[in-house]
Design an enzyme around this catalytic site. Sequence first.
Site, PDB file in Angstrom:
ATOM      1  CD  GLU A 236      10.564  17.976  28.471  1.00 18.51           C
ATOM      2  OE1 GLU A 236      11.248  18.960  28.820  1.00 18.51           O
ATOM      3  OE2 GLU A 236       9.444  17.733  28.940  1.00 18.51           O
ATOM      4  CB  CYS A 270      18.248  18.113  30.221  1.00 18.27           C
ATOM      5  SG  CYS A 270      17.107  17.254  31.292  1.00 18.27           S
TER       6      CYS A 270
END
Length: 462
Positions: A236, A270
């Site tokens: 990720e 993110c």
Amino acid sequence: MNTLLSKVSVAEDRGRPVLDAATREVVGHAPVHTVDQLNTAIAAAAAAQPNWAALGHAERSRLLHAIADDIDAHAVELGEIITHEQGKAGGEGEAHGAAHWLRAAADTVLEPQVLHDDGTSRAELHYVPLGVVASIGPWNFPVMIAVWHVAPALRMGNTVVLKPSENTPLSVLALAEIFRRHLPEGVLTAVSGDREVGAALAAHPGVAKIVFTGSTATGRRIVESSASNLARLTLELGGNDAGIVLPGTDVDAIADKLFWAAFMNTGQVCAALKRLYVHESIYPDVVEALAERAEKAPMGPGRDKANRLGPVQNPAQFEIVSRLVEDARERGARIVTGGAAAAELGPLFYRPTIIADVDDGAAVVDEEQFGPVLPVIRYTDVDDAVRRANNTEQGLGASVWSADPDEAAAVAQRLEAGTVWINQHGGVDPAIPFGGTKASGYGLEFGVEGLKAMAATKVIRR
Ligand code: NAD
């Protein structure tokens, strides 16, 4: 007195100081484990794994629930540590969130599948543990992301060695301390160290799987090291999420959601909204609505719960944020509000910043800012906005904002991202898979897909 903190913080001469993100005062000292200690942790994890797997799903889920209850019971203390070292006002909320995700992983059902059965032959697909899973995490949601890694891994019968970010080790060590009270020896070990320990963990021959959340640059290094141990990877990585506001959108109806999509956790998310493309017909209204909200958003140390925005977590990130804004200013972009440090609040506070009359090619548009700054870009033609939104190596999230959900859905189909939100951005759910495309990484977390990612498949045929 924070008993969790005193349990995990070591004596000054035995560890590295961890600073409060808001005040830069010492919160505690984190141990700096060596590669030898890492090897011992991996050996213990390998030794513990068969018995942990043998416990079965029901018993493992029961233990994960007990841990979730214990996290909730200690959410104030754990949240205080998160708030100190990460800076956010919602430390306690992050702790409760971690408990919620842990329960979700415990309760998600993943049954073996019958692939074929014609009465004479049968094929079944089973999901079996991988072995030792390594978790390497970032500093923006240290506890939440640690649970995102650890919960499905443990649930599926793996044991885990966890390495927190060197910027936020104490909250993750405190989390691991809560886990430790409920688990057999070796099932979960936190190893606190810097990049060298992270690199040694990623390359270790005893590791079967690495789940990594962090920058694309580090992700690439982990891919390289996986050539030696053939560890499976869930990556990720960074994002530079675009949002597109279509013509005809009711600006007042979306302004709050737009603002918080970009500024939640002070932009250190993110999948935050990091570039906003707005149709020229409503461009001035959107810029004004965002600037108004930026000026009103309460910013200050997270220990005061009235604050919604905190500091940038660390000096290196603060430098990135400042550099990107300065570059935009030098290129002639309009800093509508913000654009400077809020030094009166503390050394790492940066005013929520809205940048207008800026374009692709400016670093603040092309690079991930990971801080309280949003560039707002004018467009004329929707096709052109889609092309510009996709014109990045990253592909974590994206969003489309419109009064017409069908029109938005059609644009969503054309955006290159792991998740495209409509009239929202950045929301995640424990039952809905989340992951990136392109240089934002590969592999999925959450839900059934998240459990599958922590298992090997085995086919049994007869
Ligand atoms: P980072 O890559 O600098 O560090 C992440 C972790 O990797 C740390 O624990 C670090 O010690 C470790 N590490 C560093 N070098 C290593 C190496 N060679 N081998 C193994 N481990 C190593 O990232 P960061 O600055 O902590 O986090 C910010 C970045 O993370 C941003 O780009 C952000 O977009 C991304 N992020 C992504 C998600 C997501 O779910 N996609 C979530 C949060 C943050």
